[in-house]
Motif scaffolding. Structure first.
Motif, PDB file in Angstrom:
ATOM      1  N   LEU A  54       0.881  -1.093   0.066  1.00 49.62           N
ATOM      2  CA  LEU A  54       0.034   0.181  -0.064  1.00 49.62           C
ATOM      3  C   LEU A  54       0.855   1.144   0.115  1.00 49.62           C
ATOM      4  CD1 LEU A  54      -2.694   1.387   0.060  1.00 49.62           C
ATOM      5  CD2 LEU A  54      -2.708   1.039   2.836  1.00 49.62           C
ATOM      6  N   ALA A  55       0.879   1.947  -1.231  1.00 50.01           N
ATOM      7  CA  ALA A  55       1.751   3.128  -1.130  1.00 50.01           C
ATOM      8  C   ALA A  55       0.958   4.542  -1.850  1.00 50.01           C
ATOM      9  CB  ALA A  55       2.784   2.651  -2.336  1.00 50.01           C
ATOM     10  N   ALA A  56       1.637   5.436  -1.715  1.00 47.17           N
ATOM     11  CA  ALA A  56       1.201   6.868  -2.410  1.00 47.17           C
ATOM     12  C   ALA A  56       2.006   7.560  -3.019  1.00 47.17           C
ATOM     13  CB  ALA A  56       0.640   7.461  -0.953  1.00 47.17           C
ATOM     14  N   ASN A  57       1.504   8.350  -4.018  1.00 48.12           N
ATOM     15  CA  ASN A  57       2.172   9.152  -4.783  1.00 48.12           C
ATOM     16  C   ASN A  57       2.323  10.455  -4.080  1.00 48.12           C
ATOM     17  OD1 ASN A  57       2.583   7.473  -6.988  1.00 48.12           O
ATOM     18  ND2 ASN A  57       1.020   7.870  -8.163  1.00 48.12           N
ATOM     19  N   GLY A  58       3.393  11.404  -4.319  1.00 45.62           N
ATOM     20  CA  GLY A  58       3.420  12.531  -3.825  1.00 45.62           C
ATOM     21  C   GLY A  58       4.209  12.626  -2.407  1.00 45.62           C
ATOM     22  N   PRO A  59       4.296  13.905  -1.705  1.00 43.37           N
ATOM     23  CA  PRO A  59       4.999  14.036  -0.646  1.00 43.37           C
ATOM     24  C   PRO A  59       4.280  13.357   0.676  1.00 43.37           C
ATOM     25  CG  PRO A  59       4.348  16.186  -1.163  1.00 43.37           C
ATOM     26  CD  PRO A  59       4.031  15.129  -2.494  1.00 43.37           C
ATOM     27  N   ALA A  60       3.242  13.191   0.689  1.00 43.64           N
ATOM     28  CA  ALA A  60       2.292  12.652   1.899  1.00 43.64           C
ATOM     29  C   ALA A  60       1.934  11.314   1.521  1.00 43.64           C
ATOM     30  CB  ALA A  60       1.084  13.772   2.100  1.00 43.64           C
ATOM     31  N   PHE A  61       1.856  10.497   2.504  1.00 40.94           N
ATOM     32  CA  PHE A  61       1.322   9.263   2.533  1.00 40.94           C
ATOM     33  C   PHE A  61      -0.456   9.388   2.260  1.00 40.94           C
ATOM     34  CE2 PHE A  61      -0.907   5.317   4.291  1.00 40.94           C
ATOM     35  CZ  PHE A  61      -0.257   4.564   3.467  1.00 40.94           C
ATOM     36  N   CYS A  62      -0.951  10.059   3.404  1.00 45.88           N
ATOM     37  CA  CYS A  62      -2.570  10.125   3.536  1.00 45.88           C
ATOM     38  C   CYS A  62      -2.766  11.213   4.483  1.00 45.88           C
ATOM     39  CB  CYS A  62      -3.251   8.769   3.570  1.00 45.88           C
ATOM     40  SG  CYS A  62      -5.019   9.174   3.599  1.00 45.88           S
ATOM     41  N   ALA A  63      -3.370  12.056   4.063  1.00 43.26           N
ATOM     42  CA  ALA A  63      -3.820  13.324   5.118  1.00 43.26           C
ATOM     43  C   ALA A  63      -5.266  12.900   5.797  1.00 43.26           C
ATOM     44  CB  ALA A  63      -4.012  14.519   4.405  1.00 43.26           C
ATOM     45  N   GLY A  64      -5.673  11.790   5.468  1.00 42.17           N
ATOM     46  CA  GLY A  64      -7.010  11.523   6.123  1.00 42.17           C
ATOM     47  C   GLY A  64      -8.298  11.933   5.331  1.00 42.17           C
ATOM     48  N   ALA A  65      -9.446  12.422   6.016  1.00 43.91           N
ATOM     49  CA  ALA A  65     -10.549  12.931   4.936  1.00 43.91           C
ATOM     50  C   ALA A  65     -10.420  13.954   4.122  1.00 43.91           C
ATOM     51  CB  ALA A  65     -11.710  12.933   5.955  1.00 43.91           C
ATOM     52  N   ASP A  66     -10.830  14.007   2.941  1.00 50.04           N
ATOM     53  CA  ASP A  66     -10.621  15.152   2.148  1.00 50.04           C
ATOM     54  C   ASP A  66     -11.759  16.385   2.591  1.00 50.04           C
ATOM     55  OD1 ASP A  66     -12.361  16.603  -0.495  1.00 50.04           O
ATOM     56  OD2 ASP A  66     -10.470  15.955  -1.213  1.00 50.04           O
ATOM     57  N   LEU A  67     -11.538  17.496   2.503  1.00 52.94           N
ATOM     58  CA  LEU A  67     -12.226  18.752   3.147  1.00 52.94           C
ATOM     59  C   LEU A  67     -13.575  18.849   2.331  1.00 52.94           C
ATOM     60  CD1 LEU A  67      -9.445  21.305   3.696  1.00 52.94           C
ATOM     61  CD2 LEU A  67     -10.640  19.747   5.453  1.00 52.94           C
ATOM     62  N   ASN A  68     -13.623  18.838   1.080  1.00 49.21           N
ATOM     63  CA  ASN A  68     -14.813  18.676   0.322  1.00 49.21           C
ATOM     64  C   ASN A  68     -15.724  17.540   0.597  1.00 49.21           C
ATOM     65  OD1 ASN A  68     -14.054  21.017  -1.325  1.00 49.21           O
ATOM     66  ND2 ASN A  68     -12.955  19.767  -2.514  1.00 49.21           N
ATOM     67  N   TRP A  69     -15.357  16.509   0.922  1.00 49.59           N
ATOM     68  CA  TRP A  69     -15.928  15.320   1.409  1.00 49.59           C
ATOM     69  C   TRP A  69     -16.573  15.586   2.822  1.00 49.59           C
ATOM     70  CZ3 TRP A  69     -13.987  10.659   4.280  1.00 49.59           C
ATOM     71  CH2 TRP A  69     -15.167   9.574   4.471  1.00 49.59           C
ATOM     72  N   MET A  70     -15.974  16.113   3.684  1.00 52.41           N
ATOM     73  CA  MET A  70     -16.317  16.552   4.932  1.00 52.41           C
ATOM     74  C   MET A  70     -17.207  17.566   4.919  1.00 52.41           C
ATOM     75  SD  MET A  70     -12.676  16.448   6.934  1.00 52.41           S
ATOM     76  CE  MET A  70     -13.477  16.766   8.577  1.00 52.41           C
ATOM     77  N   LYS A  71     -17.214  18.669   4.024  1.00 49.65           N
ATOM     78  CA  LYS A  71     -18.112  19.479   3.928  1.00 49.65           C
ATOM     79  C   LYS A  71     -19.561  19.072   3.650  1.00 49.65           C
ATOM     80  CE  LYS A  71     -15.138  23.225   2.595  1.00 49.65           C
ATOM     81  NZ  LYS A  71     -14.606  24.059   1.389  1.00 49.65           N
ATOM     82  N   LYS A  72     -19.536  17.992   2.583  1.00 43.58           N
ATOM     83  CA  LYS A  72     -20.562  17.185   2.026  1.00 43.58           C
ATOM     84  C   LYS A  72     -21.141  16.477   3.322  1.00 43.58           C
ATOM     85  CE  LYS A  72     -20.117  15.188  -1.702  1.00 43.58           C
ATOM     86  NZ  LYS A  72     -19.881  14.218  -2.767  1.00 43.58           N
ATOM     87  N   MET A  73     -20.532  16.019   4.149  1.00 45.46           N
ATOM     88  CA  MET A  73     -20.973  14.904   5.161  1.00 45.46           C
ATOM     89  C   MET A  73     -21.492  15.946   6.234  1.00 45.46           C
ATOM     90  SD  MET A  73     -18.286  12.038   6.148  1.00 45.46           S
ATOM     91  CE  MET A  73     -16.709  13.377   6.222  1.00 45.46           C
ATOM     92  N   ALA A  74     -21.337  17.161   6.332  1.00 39.57           N
ATOM     93  CA  ALA A  74     -21.933  18.136   7.343  1.00 39.57           C
ATOM     94  C   ALA A  74     -23.314  18.304   7.110  1.00 39.57           C
ATOM     95  CB  ALA A  74     -21.092  19.486   7.426  1.00 39.57           C
ATOM     96  N   GLY A  75     -23.742  17.980   5.673  1.00 42.18           N
ATOM     97  CA  GLY A  75     -25.103  18.312   5.569  1.00 42.18           C
ATOM     98  C   GLY A  75     -25.953  16.947   5.366  1.00 42.18           C
TER      99      GLY A  75
END
Length: 261
Positions: A54-75
């Protein structure tokens, strides 16, 4: 196995699942969750795959939940939130319960749900600059769906601290606490992953699968007659299997077993 937010590649008996949203630090949304769940469930059925990276591209492995997804969940309604959270829980379970060993290649920071991905993996190799954080409490949330895996990895005492303080901690701390197995420099990451994957693939595929399941089933159980009987049944079944017989025969005959190719 074509996905929009993942890359899946194969080399020998090793499959590599790579998070591919570097622009958002590989944060996951509902699509990433669905794709990861599907990928690990498909790989579980493939006899030619003996280990998963299990790997990841870019400088971060995984930042957790996407902010736009979290905004959607708020509703979302309570029921919609429950269904959505269950999808995340099912994704983590798919990674944890896949019959092949999962090696996490942690090439950068892992936050919140990213720590859950790390904890659900069987073997973790991290670059020495990686940082970890169970950051949910900062947002007024709790690390509920990842808790079963993180607590198993960190232990109760460390989990109580980092769940409640949301303090970031470095790779040396992650190693000391047991979240990470090996810490290496960036230029040694791939060779270390390759060494571990190679070690997994020379062993009996059935034995590796059953060994992973053994640890998951035995950990935390009372050492009683039921457990003693269970372990005796497991080794008896493996001894009588075709792979078990071949492994012993190849050892006695001083030759490579049939599963090595």
């Amino acid at each position: 196995m074509q996905y929009g937010m993942l890359e899946v590649s194969f080399a020998g008996h090793v499959a590599t699942v790579t998070l591919n949203r570097p622009d958002v630090r590989n944060a996951f949304n509902e699509t990433t969750i669905a794709e990861l769940t599907d990928a690990f469930r498909q790989l579980d059925t493939r006899e030619d795959v003996r280990a998963i990276v299990l790997a990841a591209n870019g400088p971060a492995f995984c930042a957790g939940a996407d902010l736009n997804w979290m905004k959607k969940m708020a509703g979302f309604s309570d029921e919609e939130n429950r269904v959505d959270a269950r999808r995340l829980a099912d994704m983590l379970s798919a990674i944890y319960r896949v019959s092949k060993p999962v090696v996490a290649r942690v090439s950068g920071d892992a936050y919140a749900g990213g720590v859950g991905l790390v904890a659900a993996s069987d073997i973790v190799v991290a670059v020495d600059t990686a940082r970890f954080c169970l950051s949910e409490a900062r947002l007024g949330l709790i690390a509920a769906t990842i808790a079963p895996y993180v607590i198993r990895a960190l232990g109760e005492r460390a989990s109580r601290r980092y769940f409640t303080t949301a303090e970031p901690f470095d790779c040396a701390t992650a190693l000391r606490l047991g979240l990470v197995h090996e810490v290496v420099a960036a230029d040694a990451l791939d060779s270390t992953i390759a060494r571990i994957a190679s070690a997994l693939c020379v062993n009996g595929p059935q034995a590796v699968r059953e060994s992973k399941r053994l640890v998951q089933d035995v950990a935390g159980r009372a050492l009683d007659e039921a457990l003693i009987d269970d372990t005796a049944r497991r080794i008896a079944r493996i001894r009588a299997s075709g792979e078990g017989r071949e492994g012993v025969a190849s050892f006695l005959e001083k030759r490579a077993p049939s599963w090595r190719d």
